[in-house]
Design a protein around this motif. Structure first.
Motif, mmCIF file in Angstrom:
data_model
loop_
_atom_site.group_PDB
_atom_site.id
_atom_site.type_symbol
_atom_site.label_atom_id
_atom_site.label_comp_id
_atom_site.label_asym_id
_atom_site.label_seq_id
_atom_site.Cartn_x
_atom_site.Cartn_y
_atom_site.Cartn_z
ATOM 1 N N ILE A 101 4.372 8.094 1.486
ATOM 2 C CA ILE A 101 4.418 6.923 2.353
ATOM 3 C C ILE A 101 3.991 7.316 3.763
ATOM 4 O O ILE A 101 4.579 8.210 4.378
ATOM 5 C CB ILE A 101 5.846 6.348 2.417
ATOM 6 C CG1 ILE A 101 6.376 6.050 1.012
ATOM 7 C CG2 ILE A 101 5.877 5.082 3.279
ATOM 8 C CD1 ILE A 101 7.886 5.911 0.956
ATOM 9 N N ILE A 102 2.962 6.656 4.242
ATOM 10 C CA ILE A 102 2.540 6.831 5.630
ATOM 11 C C ILE A 102 3.189 5.716 6.436
ATOM 12 O O ILE A 102 3.021 4.538 6.130
ATOM 13 C CB ILE A 102 1.010 6.788 5.754
ATOM 14 C CG1 ILE A 102 0.391 7.957 4.967
ATOM 15 C CG2 ILE A 102 0.577 6.837 7.217
ATOM 16 C CD1 ILE A 102 -1.126 7.914 4.872
ATOM 17 N N TYR A 162 0.267 -0.226 -2.084
ATOM 18 C CA TYR A 162 1.722 -0.352 -2.037
ATOM 19 C C TYR A 162 2.208 -0.364 -0.596
ATOM 20 O O TYR A 162 1.817 0.488 0.204
ATOM 21 C CB TYR A 162 2.398 0.813 -2.787
ATOM 22 C CG TYR A 162 2.016 0.851 -4.245
ATOM 23 C CD1 TYR A 162 2.645 0.014 -5.171
ATOM 24 C CD2 TYR A 162 1.021 1.708 -4.694
ATOM 25 C CE1 TYR A 162 2.274 0.027 -6.511
ATOM 26 C CE2 TYR A 162 0.646 1.727 -6.039
ATOM 27 C CZ TYR A 162 1.274 0.884 -6.931
ATOM 28 O OH TYR A 162 0.912 0.906 -8.245
ATOM 29 N N ILE A 163 3.070 -1.318 -0.282
ATOM 30 C CA ILE A 163 3.683 -1.405 1.036
ATOM 31 C C ILE A 163 5.196 -1.492 0.868
ATOM 32 O O ILE A 163 5.693 -2.330 0.101
ATOM 33 C CB ILE A 163 3.174 -2.642 1.819
ATOM 34 C CG1 ILE A 163 1.697 -2.443 2.213
ATOM 35 C CG2 ILE A 163 4.037 -2.899 3.065
ATOM 36 C CD1 ILE A 163 1.068 -3.658 2.874
ATOM 37 N N ILE A 164 5.908 -0.600 1.557
ATOM 38 C CA ILE A 164 7.364 -0.650 1.582
ATOM 39 C C ILE A 164 7.762 -1.364 2.860
ATOM 40 O O ILE A 164 7.459 -0.889 3.958
ATOM 41 C CB ILE A 164 7.990 0.758 1.542
ATOM 42 C CG1 ILE A 164 7.688 1.439 0.208
ATOM 43 C CG2 ILE A 164 9.508 0.684 1.729
ATOM 44 C CD1 ILE A 164 6.546 2.393 0.225
ATOM 45 N N ILE A 194 7.275 -3.493 -1.860
ATOM 46 C CA ILE A 194 8.558 -2.905 -2.234
ATOM 47 C C ILE A 194 9.556 -3.254 -1.133
ATOM 48 O O ILE A 194 9.330 -2.955 0.041
ATOM 49 C CB ILE A 194 8.450 -1.376 -2.388
ATOM 50 C CG1 ILE A 194 7.428 -1.021 -3.475
ATOM 51 C CG2 ILE A 194 9.818 -0.770 -2.713
ATOM 52 C CD1 ILE A 194 7.128 0.463 -3.586
ATOM 53 N N ALA A 195 10.655 -3.895 -1.513
ATOM 54 C CA ALA A 195 11.682 -4.298 -0.550
ATOM 55 C C ALA A 195 12.605 -3.130 -0.244
ATOM 56 O O ALA A 195 12.998 -2.374 -1.141
ATOM 57 C CB ALA A 195 12.500 -5.460 -1.112
ATOM 58 N N SER A 196 12.972 -3.000 1.030
ATOM 59 C CA SER A 196 13.895 -1.949 1.443
ATOM 60 C C SER A 196 14.809 -2.497 2.535
ATOM 61 O O SER A 196 14.348 -3.131 3.478
ATOM 62 C CB SER A 196 13.107 -0.751 1.969
ATOM 63 O OG SER A 196 13.961 0.219 2.531
ATOM 64 N N GLY A 197 16.095 -2.230 2.396
ATOM 65 C CA GLY A 197 17.030 -2.639 3.440
ATOM 66 C C GLY A 197 17.847 -3.857 3.083
ATOM 67 O O GLY A 197 17.302 -4.903 2.748
ATOM 68 N N GLY A 198 19.174 -3.705 3.118
ATOM 69 C CA GLY A 198 20.072 -4.829 2.966
ATOM 70 C C GLY A 198 20.583 -5.100 1.570
ATOM 71 O O GLY A 198 21.455 -5.950 1.387
#
Length: 239
Positions: A101-102, A162-164, A194-198
């Motif tokens: 992941i950049i 892909y995007i986080i 891609i969902a991240s957080g919560g």
């Protein structure tokens, strides 16, 4: 939808932060390897790992941990934090990591993303972390003037698959995912989101699945027991 259980590493330890604040770091597990293997045993195919020291210092201080998990489990390892040049990308991918992941560099050095995607294709992901909708960088210590969907469109146009996406205000809070922003970014670009957080309970997994997201990262919810990984994997697969 895939589920990516998470391990964040700071000073060699498995920790979690609240809203990206390094001052809130607390240890959540004794062994990164035992934790990774427990995810594997639950049926996970992926693991999301973050080098918190690397994200802040642009280093690869904890690289051996990530390479160890890639080598000694069957999990596909996704790594972020401190990846600021092609040499680091190459080091991880040649060492068995499945996807890198950049993050900060996507804003400050977009040429790196172009070069990495050209060289490694869909093994490159971009992390977009937002505060109040604007992209934060350098381990979330700086905020840019770039709106999160603007960067998502730009990265997607460059061939990023892909995007986080992380809403920093939600991260580590167990307050539920930001469904509005996740829907916004998913509709704004062609990349897999891609969902991240919560993430707190199974309801968040169902919400992300219904939004048509590619994946969801689960961290604190697993360590505090508000989410069962096996149930999350089942719901995610229940398309």
């Amino acid at each position: 939808m895939i589920i990516l259980p998470a391990i964040d590493i700071k000073d060699g330890n498995c920790v979690r932060l609240v809203k990206g604040d390094y001052g809130t770091a607390h240890k959540v597990a004794e062994s990164y390897m035992d934790t990774a293997k427990s995810f594997e045993q639950a049926g996970s195919q992926w693991i999301h790992m973050v080098d918190l020291d690397g994200a802040k210092d642009a280093s690869t201080a904890n690289k051996e941990i990530f390479l160890d998990v890639a080598k000694n489990t069957r999990l596909k390892v996704e790594v972020g934090g401190g990846i600021r040049n092609l040499d680091t990308v190459e080091m991880y991918l040649s060492g068995g990591v499945s996807r890198v992941i950049i993050g900060s560099a996507a804003v400050k050095n977009p040429q790196l993303v172009k070069d990495a995607v050209k060289e490694y294709g869909d093994r490159i992901a971009v992390g977009i972390d937002a505060k109040n909708g604007y992209v934060a960088t350098e381990g979330w210590l700086e905020t840019s003037d770039v709106y999160f969907t603007e960067l998502a469109k730009r990265m997607s146009d460059e061939g990023v698959k892909y995007i986080i996406f992380t809403d920093i205000s939600k991260d580590g809070t167990l307050s539920g995912v930001n469904a509005v922003q996740l829907d916004e970014i998913n509709k704004a670009c062609s990349a897999n989101i891609i969902a991240s957080g919560g993430v707190h309970t199974i309801d968040d997994i169902i919400t992300c699945r219904k939004l048509g997201l590619y994946g969801t990262i689960c961290g604190k919810s697993l360590y505090q027991g508000t989410l069962d990984l096996k149930q999350a994997l089942y719901e995610a697969a229940n398309e």
